[in-house]
Design an enzyme around this catalytic site. Structure first.
Site, PDB file in Angstrom:
ATOM      1  N   LYS A  20       0.885  -1.077  -0.042  1.00  0.00           N
ATOM      2  CA  LYS A  20       0.012   0.034  -0.132  1.00  0.00           C
ATOM      3  C   LYS A  20       0.914   1.128  -0.069  1.00  0.00           C
ATOM      4  CE  LYS A  20      -0.736   0.106   5.084  1.00  0.00           C
ATOM      5  NZ  LYS A  20       0.012   1.319   5.382  1.00  0.00           N
ATOM      6  N   THR A  21       1.995   1.257   0.593  1.00  0.00           N
ATOM      7  CA  THR A  21       2.818   2.531   0.759  1.00  0.00           C
ATOM      8  C   THR A  21       3.375   2.684  -0.581  1.00  0.00           C
ATOM      9  OG1 THR A  21       3.457   1.962   3.067  1.00  0.00           O
ATOM     10  CG2 THR A  21       4.807   3.601   1.976  1.00  0.00           C
TER      11      THR A  21
ATOM     12  N   ASP B  63      -3.647   7.288   4.968  1.00  0.00           N
ATOM     13  CA  ASP B  63      -3.087   5.853   4.995  1.00  0.00           C
ATOM     14  C   ASP B  63      -3.732   5.366   6.293  1.00  0.00           C
ATOM     15  OD1 ASP B  63      -1.541   3.691   4.925  1.00  0.00           O
ATOM     16  OD2 ASP B  63       0.226   4.385   5.910  1.00  0.00           O
ATOM     17  N   GLU B  64      -3.842   3.876   6.362  1.00  0.00           N
ATOM     18  CA  GLU B  64      -4.518   3.415   7.295  1.00  0.00           C
ATOM     19  C   GLU B  64      -5.825   3.633   7.975  1.00  0.00           C
ATOM     20  OE1 GLU B  64      -3.192   0.815   8.677  1.00  0.00           O
ATOM     21  OE2 GLU B  64      -1.120   0.715   8.545  1.00  0.00           O
TER      22      GLU B  64
ATOM     23  N   GLN C 162      -7.925  -5.264   9.470  1.00  0.00           N
ATOM     24  CA  GLN C 162      -6.723  -4.983  10.353  1.00  0.00           C
ATOM     25  C   GLN C 162      -7.222  -3.838  11.343  1.00  0.00           C
ATOM     26  OE1 GLN C 162      -2.492  -5.450   9.071  1.00  0.00           O
ATOM     27  NE2 GLN C 162      -3.434  -5.180   6.887  1.00  0.00           N
TER      28      GLN C 162
ATOM     29  N   ARG D  93       1.978 -11.302  10.144  1.00  0.00           N
ATOM     30  CA  ARG D  93       3.159 -10.763  10.261  1.00  0.00           C
ATOM     31  C   ARG D  93       4.449 -11.825   9.825  1.00  0.00           C
ATOM     32  NH1 ARG D  93       2.052  -6.682   9.307  1.00  0.00           N
ATOM     33  NH2 ARG D  93      -0.166  -7.526   9.168  1.00  0.00           N
TER      34      ARG D  93
END
Length: 670
Positions: free
Chosen positions: A28-29, A214-215, A245, A603
Site C-alpha cells: 500500500k505504501t 493511510d491506515e 486490520q 506478520r
C-alpha cells in the site's frame, strides 16, 4: 519493482473519491508514493497542493524517505506528508486567532493532561488512579466524537457521568486559561473551525487539492469529519485501509468509517489489493479462512506467489514456564539448523504481562532480545520533570515546562491560582513565568498564593543566574537538592524501590549533563542551553530504530506488531481468555480479537508457530484454559499439532544430550 494491475489502477484513478482496500503485505505504501509522483509528474499538480496523512511519525518518515528517492527535491517542495495530529497542529498554528488562542500556545501530552485532571478532581477522586484514567479516557472519547462540554453535561444521566462531564468543562476552561491544547484538540479544533468558518475552510481546501489518507480504518469520528471538510465538493482523495486490520476501537477507531464513505461519496471507486508480497501461501490461506468468520462489507482474499510453505505448528505446553522453555528451545534448534539470525524471530503476545516469563527464559539461555513498546528513558515521569526544570531555567518563556513543575513537588500553587496567572498572561500577552513576577497579581491572588508563586519564580531566576555566572553543573545539583524532589519521590512513589529507581534515573541524567558540559576529547564543551536543547530534541525513536538492526529476538504485543514482518513468528498464549481476551468475550467483541489474531498471522513470512498452556496462574489461582477458538477456526489440514512430550527420566535426558553433541560434531566436521 513493477506495479501489479490493481496497484496500477489505484495509482491512476484521480477523477473522484477512491478507496484502496489494501490487504496485509500488499504494497500500500508503494501505491501512495507512486500516486503522489503521478499527480506531480503526469497531472501537473503542484506538490504544495498535495497532502498525505498517516498515524505515526515513523510511517510519515518512511513515506518522506521513499518519495525523496523517487522524485528530485525541487519537485516535492511544499509537499505535506505528516500525521493527522501534525496536520492539525499546522492548521492551528496559522489559524490560532480564530479559536481565541495566542500564537505561542502550549501542547499538553498525556502526562500533562493527567496531572491537570488530577489537580481539578482532587477533592472528589482523591488521586484514585483507575478513576483518573477513566476520566481522562472519557474526555478523550468526547473530544474524538466532537462532543463539547455543554452537550456532555446535557447528555449525562448517572452520577459518575454528570461528575465526569463537569470535570470535562473545568478541564477545557483551564486549558484555555493556560493557552494550552491537548493532543485530541489538534483534530477537534480544526474540525470545529471548518464547520463554523466557511472562509477558513475554503482557504484550506484551496491549499490541499488532493488528499491521501493511510491506515484509514484507524480513523475516529473527528478525523473522518476533518477529512470530509478538507475534500468537500471536489472529492479528490484516496484513502487506503484494511477493515480486517482494524484493531484500535478501544482508542476510538471506527472501521465502519470505510462503509460510511460509500454513503457520503456515492461515486466512490473501490480498488482491492489482494496480492501479498510478504508471506507463504499456506500462511495466507490460514489468514483468509480465519478472518472469513467475521462479517464483511467488502470481500477480499489474499494470495501469494511465494510458494506454499511448511505446515503451521501448534505446541501444547504444561504451563507458562514450560511454554517459555519450549519457545526458547525451538528458537535455539531452529536457528542452528537454518543458520538464521536472532532478529528473524518474533514473539507476539496479547498483553505486556506475558513477556516476563519469556524474558527470564531468554536471559537464562543468554539469548539477546528486545521488547518493543517499553518505556524509553526520556518518557519516564521523573526525567520529564527534571527536563522541565532545566527547560524553564534556560528559557523562562517555556509555559509547558512551568506548568509541569511549578507544583511538583507541591508548593501550595493549585489549579485556581494557575488559572488566574494564566488569565493575566493572556491579557498582557506575556509568558506565565513573566506573569508570576507581575505586581498586578496581588489584585487577583491572596497574599499567600502570590508569595508562593513569586518565591518559585525568584528561585528559578537565581538558579539560572548561577548557571550562567558560575558552574552550571553545580547550579543543577543545587536545583535538584533545593527542589526537594527526592523526598517527594519517596512520598509519592508506589514503593521505595520505585522511588530508588527514579532517583537512579535522575542521577544518570545528571551524569550525562555533566559530561556534556565538561566536553570530551572528540566533543567540545557545551553551554547549559545547548545541552538542554540537545537533550530535548534527542529523537529517541530514531535511536530505537538504529537498535532495531541489532541481532535480537523481538518481543512485542499483537497491537505493536501491526505494519511489521518477520521470517519466523511465535503467537504465544493462544487460549480462551487471552486471545480472545476475556473482556472482549464478555462484551461480545470477539470480532476485533479475531482481527488481532489475523494481524498476528499475517506478520509471518515463512513459518508460524502457535503455543498454548494447559494450566496458567492467574491472580494467584491455577486455571485450566481451553485452546483459543481461533486455533480451531484455522484450516486443520495445514496445522501440525505437536503431541505433549512425556516426562523424560534422567537417563533419557542424558542420552538425548549425548545424541545432540554427536550431531553437532558431525555437522562441524563436514
Amino acid at each position: 519493482m513493477k506495479l501489479n494491475s490493481q496497484q496500477n489502477a489505484a495509482v491512476h484513478y484521480i477523477s473522484g473519491p477512491c478507496l484502496v482496500l489494501a490487504g496485509a503485505g500488499s504494497g500500500k505504501t508503494r501505491v501512495i508514493i507512486n500516486k503522489i509522483a503521478y499527480l506531480i509528474q503526469q497531472c501537473n499538480l503542484s506538490a504544495r497542493h498535495i497532502a498525505a496523512v498517516t498515524f505515526t511519525n515513523k510511517a510519515a518518515r518512511e513515506m518522506r524517505e521513499r518519495i525523496s528517492q523517487q522524485l528530485p527535491k525541487t519537485a516535492t517542495r511544499g509537499l505535506t506528508i505528516s500525521t493527522f495530529h501534525t496536520l492539525g497542529l499546522d492548521i492551528l498554528k496559522k489559524e490560532y486567532r480564530h479559536i481565541g488562542y495566542k500564537a505561542n500556545f502550549t501542547l499538553f501530552d498525556a502526562q500533562d493532561s493527567l496531572a491537570l485532571i488530577k489537580e481539578l478532581s482532587q477533592s472528589d477522586i482523591q488521586g484514585d488512579k483507575d478513576l483518573l484514567r477513566a476520566l481522562q479516557s472519557r474526555i478523550s472519547h468526547w473530544k474524538n466524537e466532537l462532543i463539547l462540554p455543554a452537550k456532555a453535561i446535557a447528555d449525562a444521566s448517572d452520577p459518575q457521568d454528570i461528575s465526569f462531564a463537569n470535570y470535562y468543562q473545568q478541564y477545557v476552561k483551564q486549558l484555555n486559561a493556560y493557552n494550552a491544547l491537548d493532543f485530541d484538540d489538534l483534530i477537534l479544533m480544526p474540525t470545529l473551525l471548518f464547520q463554523h468558518n466557511q472562509a477558513v475552510k475554503e482557504k484550506w481546501q484551496q491549499k490541499i487539492q488532493y488528499l491521501l489518507v493511510d491506515e484509514y480504518q484507524d480513523t475516529n469520528t473527528s478525523q473522518y469529519q476533518l477529512v470530509k471538510a478538507l475534500v468537500n465538493e471536489r472529492q479528490r482523495f484516496t484513502v487506503v485501509g484494511d477493515d480486517d486490520q482494524s484493531i484500535y476501537s478501544w482508542r476510538g477507531a471506527k472501521p465502519q468509517n470505510l462503509s460510511l464513505l460509500k454513503t457520503d461519496f456515492p461515486s466512490l471507486k473501490v480498488i482491492k489489493l489482494e496480492q501479498n508480497y510478504r508471506s507463504a501461501e499456506r500462511i495466507l490461506k490460514a489468514a483468509n479462512i480465519l478472518i472469513a468468520n467475521n462479517p464483511h462489507e467488502f470481500e477480499k482474499k489474499l494470495f501469494s506467489e511465494n510458494g506454499y510453505g511448511v505446515p503451521l505448528k501448534v505446541l501444547p505446553c504444561k504451563h507458562e514456564e514450560d511454554e517459555a522453555e519450549k519457545v526458547v528451545a525451538e528458537i535455539i534448534s531452529h536457528r542452528f539448523i537454518n543458520r538464521s539470525h536472532y532478529r528473524d524471530y518474533a514473539l507476539l503476545y496479547r498483553g505486556n504481562h506475558q513477556s516476563r516469563v519469556f524474558e527470564k527464559a531468554l536471559m537464562t539461555n543468554r539469548i539477546p532480545y528486545k521488547i518493543s513498546g517499553g518505556t524509553s528513558f526520556f518518557s519516564r515521569s521523573e526525567i520529564k520533570d527534571m527536563m522541565a526544570y532545566l527547560r524553564l531555567v534556560v528559557n523562562h518563556d517555556d509555559d509547558n515546562a512551568l506548568l509541569r513543575i511549578i507544583n511538583t513537588p507541591r508548593r501550595e500553587i493549585g489549579a485556581a491560582t494557575l488559572e488566574k496567572v494564566g488569565l493575566l498572561a493572556n491579557e498582557k500577552q506575556i509568558s506565565l513565568f513573566a506573569a508570576c513576577c507581575e505586581s498586578e497579581l496581588s489584585m487577583h491572588l491572596s497574599a499567600r498564593s502570590q508569595n508562593a508563586v513569586q518565591q518559585f519564580a525568584k528561585w528559578i531566576s537565581l538558579i539560572a543566574d548561577n548557571a550562567q555566572r558560575a558552574d552550571p553543573a553545580e547550579a543543577i545539583r543545587d536545583l535538584i537538592r533545593q527542589s526537594h524532589y527526592e523526598a517527594w519521590l519517596f512520598e509519592s512513589s508506589t514503593s521505595p524501590k520505585a522511588a530508588e529507581m527514579a532517583l537512579k534515573n535522575i542521577n544518570e541524567l545528571y551524569r550525562w549533563i555533566s559530561e556534556m558540559l565538561a566536553g570530551k576529547e572528540d566533543e567540545p564543551a557545551m553551554t547549559l542551553p545547548e545541552v538542554v536543547t540537545r537533550l530535548t530534541l534527542r529523537d529517541m525513536m530514531e535511536r530505537q530504530e538504529q537498535e532495531d538492526n541489532a541481532d535480537q529476538v523481538q518481543l512485542l504485543t499483537f497491537h505493536a506488531s501491526k505494519g511489521l514482518e518477520f521470517p519466523y513468528v511465535f503467537m504465544v498464549g493462544m487460549e480462551e481468555g487471552i486471545l480472545p481476551h476475556q473482556t472482549s468475550i464478555d462484551e461480545g467483541n470477539v470480532e476485533e480479537e479475531r482481527r488481532l489474531a489475523y494481524v498476528g498471522v499475517t506478520r509471518a513470512q515463512r513459518e508460524l508457530i502457535f503455543t498454548y498452556a494447559k494450566e496458567r496462574r492467574q491472580f494467584g489461582e491455577v486455571i485450566k484454559p481451553e485452546p483459543s477458538r481461533f486455533l480451531l477456526e484455522l484450516p486443520q489440514d495445514d496445522l501440525d499439532w505437536q503431541k505433549q512430550a512425556p516426562v523424560k527420566t534422567e537417563q533419557q535426558r542424558q542420552q538425548t544430550g549425548q545424541a545432540h553433541l554427536e550431531r553437532l560434531r558431525q555437522l562441524l566436521n563436514k
